[in-house]
Design an enzyme around this catalytic site. Structure first.
Site, mmCIF file in Angstrom:
data_model
loop_
_atom_site.group_PDB
_atom_site.id
_atom_site.type_symbol
_atom_site.label_atom_id
_atom_site.label_comp_id
_atom_site.label_asym_id
_atom_site.label_seq_id
_atom_site.Cartn_x
_atom_site.Cartn_y
_atom_site.Cartn_z
ATOM 1 N N GLY A 72 0.784 -1.242 0.000
ATOM 2 C CA GLY A 72 0.000 0.000 0.000
ATOM 3 C C GLY A 72 0.808 1.281 0.000
ATOM 4 N N HIS B 176 1.831 0.444 -13.236
ATOM 5 C CA HIS B 176 2.596 -0.767 -13.535
ATOM 6 C C HIS B 176 4.080 -0.404 -13.495
ATOM 7 C CE1 HIS B 176 3.387 -4.722 -15.116
ATOM 8 N NE2 HIS B 176 4.226 -4.175 -15.980
ATOM 9 N N MET C 169 -3.687 -7.188 -7.167
ATOM 10 C CA MET C 169 -3.095 -8.331 -7.859
ATOM 11 C C MET C 169 -4.122 -9.349 -8.366
ATOM 12 S SD MET C 169 -0.014 -7.431 -7.899
ATOM 13 C CE MET C 169 0.897 -8.868 -8.435
ATOM 14 N N ARG D 208 -14.258 -16.133 -10.474
ATOM 15 C CA ARG D 208 -13.813 -14.763 -10.756
ATOM 16 C C ARG D 208 -15.002 -13.822 -10.968
ATOM 17 N NH1 ARG D 208 -8.911 -13.360 -11.879
ATOM 18 N NH2 ARG D 208 -8.169 -15.385 -12.575
ATOM 19 N N GLU E 47 7.507 6.018 -8.595
ATOM 20 C CA GLU E 47 6.060 5.733 -8.639
ATOM 21 C C GLU E 47 5.303 6.663 -7.707
ATOM 22 O OE1 GLU E 47 4.633 1.667 -8.306
ATOM 23 O OE2 GLU E 47 6.588 0.914 -8.914
ATOM 24 N N THR F 221 -7.895 -1.334 -19.416
ATOM 25 C CA THR F 221 -8.699 -1.921 -20.485
ATOM 26 C C THR F 221 -8.667 -3.435 -20.271
ATOM 27 O OG1 THR F 221 -6.760 -1.987 -21.915
ATOM 28 C CG2 THR F 221 -8.203 -0.058 -22.129
ATOM 29 N N ILE G 70 -6.714 -10.314 -11.563
ATOM 30 C CA ILE G 70 -7.123 -9.987 -12.929
ATOM 31 C C ILE G 70 -8.625 -9.740 -12.921
ATOM 32 C CG2 ILE G 70 -7.390 -10.940 -15.253
ATOM 33 C CD1 ILE G 70 -4.651 -12.242 -14.865
#
Ligand code: GRF
Length: 214
Positions: free
Chosen positions: A12, A109, A90, A65, A174, A141, A92
């Site tokens: 975090g 990323h 983490m 999922r 980042e 996307t 998808i």
């Protein structure tokens, strides 16, 4: 006030950077919730320390999922999210979920996309002999780590770097990049239109920083 929902799975530190910027720079935004698929994530504990609403939504408690994505969307919508901010999340996400938040969901990323989507970016950059590494903030996307690029930062790869030293240098960058890129999106200075980026002229969306040089 725009409402941000931040999704985390781990430590975090990007959440921390965004929360600090939101507070210190008095953004016209509020962090409405921090949601983690890992109840034990350090990022969730950090959210509580910061006084932010923290929600644990264990993906293992859902049969598949799609069921997890539905529960996640329900939690995001219950928080009244205008923006969904992935910060080390983490899991998808399925296409219906991604479409639901199209144009208002961002990810960071740790590579200069389109190089090295997926995992182990720093090891792969070192193995490839890259002399620059970096990070990318992009709209999400359906294709993993492939969305239109909001902003990027490059840092040097130094002789003798290993995965840990390179990751640490990128992470410092980042923490500058994500709050800045998110703020541009909140202010409408960078937008997604017809699957591409529309940016205010003159915005420095790509930068080189050398943390060692200050
Ligand atoms: C960061 O390197 C980010 O780029 C990647 O996952 C890591 C999350 O770190 N997506 P943290 O949880 O924000 O400290």
């Amino acid at each position: 006030m725009q409402r941000l929902v931040i999704l985390v799975s781990g430590r975090g530190s990007n959440l921390g950077a965004i929360a600090r910027a939101c507070r210190d720079e008095a953004w016209p935004a509020t962090i409405a919730a921090v949601i983690s698929n890992r109840p034990d994530a350090a990022g969730l504990a950090l959210a509580r320390e910061l006084g932010l609403p923290a929600v644990a939504l264990d993906h293992r408690a859902h049969p598949d999922r799609a069921a997890f994505d539905t529960a996640l969307a329900d939690a995001i919508d219950a928080a009244g999210a205008d923006w969904v901010v992935l910060a080390g999340f983490m899991r998808i996400l399925g296409e219906p979920f991604v479409q639901r938040y199209a144009g208002r969901m961002l990810n960071i990323h740790p590579s200069l996309l389109p190089a090295f989507p997926g995992l182990h970016t720093h090891r792969r950059a070192l193995d490839a002999g890259c002399t620059l590494a970096g990070a990318t903030v992009h709209f999400v996307t359906p294709t993993l780590d492939h969305g239109p690029i909001v902003a990027q930062v490059a840092v040097p790869v130094r002789p003798g770097d290993d995965e840990a030293s390179l990751a640490a240098r990128v992470l410092v960058a980042e923490h500058r990049l994500y709050p800045q890129a998110l703020r541009w999106c909140l202010e409408g200075r960078v937008r997604l239109r017809d699957g591409g980026i529309v940016a205010e002229p003159g915005l420095e969306r790509g930068r080189f920083v050398d943390p060692a040089a200050g």
